[in-house]
Design an enzyme around this catalytic site. Structure first.
Site, mmCIF file in Angstrom:
data_model
loop_
_atom_site.group_PDB
_atom_site.id
_atom_site.type_symbol
_atom_site.label_atom_id
_atom_site.label_comp_id
_atom_site.label_asym_id
_atom_site.label_seq_id
_atom_site.Cartn_x
_atom_site.Cartn_y
_atom_site.Cartn_z
ATOM 1 N N ASP A 374 4.905 -28.684 -0.322
ATOM 2 C CA ASP A 374 5.698 -29.659 0.415
ATOM 3 C C ASP A 374 7.180 -29.311 0.352
ATOM 4 O OD1 ASP A 374 6.126 -32.339 1.690
ATOM 5 O OD2 ASP A 374 7.163 -32.696 -0.212
ATOM 6 N N GLU A 433 5.238 -25.819 4.103
ATOM 7 C CA GLU A 433 5.819 -26.799 5.017
ATOM 8 C C GLU A 433 7.316 -26.511 5.028
ATOM 9 O OE1 GLU A 433 6.606 -31.531 5.685
ATOM 10 O OE2 GLU A 433 7.196 -30.416 3.922
#
Length: 705
Positions: A374, A433
């Site tokens: 993330d 990401e």
């Protein structure tokens, strides 16, 4: 799990960013990135250990059983707290009072350390672990399975002992009465879970082969609970997800499940992005063995399990999390971030080692198949990349004043993490990401890259959001759908959880709005609903067809779930909508399933990259090829194209999928269900043309035979 067959003609290995002519001005940055990685690997070799051995903090620290020289079985508890002056273990068996016999002692710097599952190790003399290591031995019988445990910590900077949850706890639980209080528990079940299905054995590929075009289903266990059985305070469980949701995912043609919110986190509405206990699966959903059973069942079904892992920042709470764990900044920097949490400081060796150990633990202890990292953009820039559109590649390397922008320590951590993960499991998948388009994200560290297998194409959902509101030229659409460097492997998606949480509207709601509650019957045909359903399918078909190397969908979006997700009123999924025959939701779900089946049916085509064929801005027509498949899309709301012609390779083209099938909640203007419709190319002016009938808002796929 699918892999490329030996007969499939896949694209060759992508070129290195080191040979990208557009990056020539930035070669010094790329070479330095590669050199720093190589130097760190060589430094670790001086420790006399592999990268796997180096990532062993979860075996050195935390709570492990040992046999003392006198033959007594004891728990050995270790903590790394350089700033602490005293540490106590407290338990529910002693009313959480400090006792002298449960007081830790500092470990001399030259003492050998017993590592769980290994013989005694001698840490390198320069290891920061040596400064601030504490240890406590407790007879095994005094800490049985399920015992509640906490730490009390003092230092010169605190007035009284502070409460902490042990950093390496594998079982952490919320107090049923005091919701703000969390406590670790001893995990020592009489019969630990034994895995039955090895994900590697399901692979059937070469040791380093990536899967053919993974189809990823992003999900949240707690919020996957069925709305029909939900109560006011309930959340979904690992057991229910294993029983009810995993079979759906596999039956619909997905090959991997990406799970949000698994590492323990106190704030439920953070969706798992403010982690407090990195080594503990969230107890909200069940036990650690319940999670292992979920992974095992996924492997039985042929699904990979990808863990969403936030190694960019952590929970800011001090009692539940790692912030100020030893009463100092500990593993974190002092720099603020956009979430009000604490950001990891990758310049600290113990930070990198802690996070590497976390990766190893999830791979070895829980058998997950990889990670979606993330907020990578926040890890690789010294300013976290805030407030920048990254409109040109220069912004990835330099600040506006010309100084270097990259966080070399953050990039080094990611290089090491990817190297470790693939050393431990050559089949593991790692996904970034990352919003800025930093070059080399999916290239090997030795070539100036960061070593990920894939990166998310984050510009695509932003484009679709603007397209349905403002409209966009189809030339822009083609650019956004195919915009990636030839050596970057990308995962495309129409929307992920970012578009569907905390009251944000999923694209289907932006298209149809409140009519979704009253106009989704197959016996009702309003213009708003018909247009929204048709465009929903068309966006997904165009995205899948142009996706570089894989495709992702968020839980429920495959059938147009009408509501967002949050931690209260909408913390559920209405699975019955997909299963109710007279509703159009089922049609959307059926289309998603048959659309994904194209990849399984034509894997060779999806090993190749899409090739542009035709575009007509006024008529809003777009056509492209992918291997033996031809995709033709009409994005116009009202205008049909009775005989649209464009150039293709010569051959016979057979219609195999139409988004307008009645089965897919369409109108049947073009159907492939009553027998194949064939089109033959015809020579014209040195080209071969094919002519197609394309009604409004239709996607058509044909096979060249």
């Amino acid at each position: 799990m699918e892999s490329a067959s030996s007969s499939a003609t896949c694209v060759q290995n992508p070129q290195s960013p080191l040979f990208d002519p557009n990056l020539t001005p930035y070669l010094p940055f790329l070479h330095r990135r590669a050199a720093l990685f190589q130097a760190e690997r060589e430094r670790l070799c001086t420790y006399g250990a592999s990268l796997r051995d180096y990532a062993n903090l979860h075996l050195l620290l935390g709570m492990h059983k040992i046999l003392t020289p006198t033959g007594e079985r004891c728990w050995c508890l270790r903590e790394w707290m350089p700033a602490a002056t005293d540490i106590w273990l407290t338990t529910n068996r002693s009313n959480f009072l400090r006792r002298g016999r449960y007081m830790f002692h500092r470990v001399p710097q030259d003492s050998p350390l017993c590592c769980a599952g290994q013989s005694a190790l001698q840490e390198h003399a320069d290891s920061p672990l040596r400064d601030g290591l504490w240890e406590l031995l407790v007879p095994e019988a005094e800490l049985p399975h399920g015992t509640y445990i906490e730490l009390r910590v003092t230092s010169p900077t605190v007035a009284r002992p502070e409460r902490r949850v042990p950093a390496f706890a594998v079982w952490v639980e919320q107090d049923a009465c005091v919701k703000e209080q969390w406590c670790a528990r001893v995990w020592d079940p009489p019969a630990p879970y034994a895995f039955q299905y090895d994900g590697l054995q399901q692979e059937g590929a070469q040791d380093t082969a990536l899967p053919v075009f993974p189809r990823i289903y992003e999900a949240h266990v707690g919020m996957a609970q069925d709305s029909d059985t939900r109560t006011a305070d309930s959340v979904g469980s690992y057991a229910a997800f294993t029983r009810d949701v995993l079979p759906r995912i596999r039956a619909d043609g997905y090959t991997a499940v990406q799970l949000m919110g698994i590492p323990e986190h106190p704030l439920y509405k953070s969706f798992g992005y403010q982690v407090s206990s990195y080594f503990a699966p969230s107890s909200r959903f069940g036990s650690a063995d319940d999670f292992r059973r979920l992974v095992d069942e996924a492997h039985r079904l042929g699904l990979r399990v990808i863990l969403d892992i936030p190694h960019s920042h952590a929970c800011p709470n001090t009692e539940q999390g790692l912030a100020h764990y030893d009463t100092t900044s500990y593993l974190f920097s002092e720099q603020d971030n956009q979430w009000g949490t604490v950001s990891f400081d990758y310049a600290k060796e113990m930070t990198r080692r802690f996070l590497l150990s976390n990766c190893r633990s999830w791979l070895e202890d829980f058998h997950v198949d990889g990670f979606r990292f993330d907020a990578v953009g926040n890890m690789i820039y010294v300013d976290h990349g805030f407030g920048d559109s990254f409109s040109n590649v220069e912004r990835c390397f330099r600040m506006k004043n010309g100084t270097p922008r990259g966080d070399e320590s953050g990039m080094l951590y990611l290089q090491l993490a990817n190297a470790l993960i693939h050393d431990l499991n050559p089949h593991a998948l790692t996904i970034a990401e990352e919003f800025s388009g930093m070059p080399g994200m999916t290239s090997p560290p030795e070539e100036g890259g960061l070593g990920f297998d894939y990166r998310f194409a984050m510009g695509i959902p932003d484009f679709w959001g603007k397209f349905i509101v403002e409209g966009r030229p189809l030339g822009n659409m083609w650019y956004e759908l195919t915009n990636h460097r030839p050596y970057e492997r990308t995962i495309s998606y129409v929307e992920c959880h970012d578009q569907c949480i905390n009251g944000k509207d999923a694209l289907i709601w932006r298209l149809i709005g409140p009519d979704m509650y009253t106009q989704m019957s197959r016996f009702v045909d309003s213009w708003v609903t018909a247009r929204g359903v048709a465009l929903h399918k068309l966006m997904r078909l165009a995205t899948l067809g142009t996706a570089g190397h894989g495709y992702l969908n968020f839980m429920g979006n495959e059938f147009g779930h009408p509501e967002w997700l949050d931690d209260e009123a909408y913390a559920h999924r209405q699975w019955h909508l997909r299963d109710t025959e007279h509703l159009k939701y089922g049609g959307l779900g059926a289309f998603d399933k048959d659309m994904l089946a194209l990849v399984a049916r034509y894997p060779e085509a999806f090993c190749e990259q899409p090739q542009f064929c035709f575009i007509h801005e006024e008529q809003k027509m777009l056509a492209f090829r992918r291997g033996s498949l031809l995709f033709a899309c009409n994005f116009h709301d009202t205008r049909p194209s009775p005989t649209q012609s464009f150039a293709v390779p010569p051959g016979k083209y057979v219609e195999i999928l139409s988004s307008d099938e009645p089965l897919y909640a369409g109108h049947g203007n073009v159907s492939t269900k009553n027998g194949p419709v064939e089109h033959f190319s015809r020579p014209s002016g040195g080209e071969h043309l094919v002519s197609l009938y394309l009604p409004p808002l239709l996607g058509l796929v044909l096979e060249r035979r």
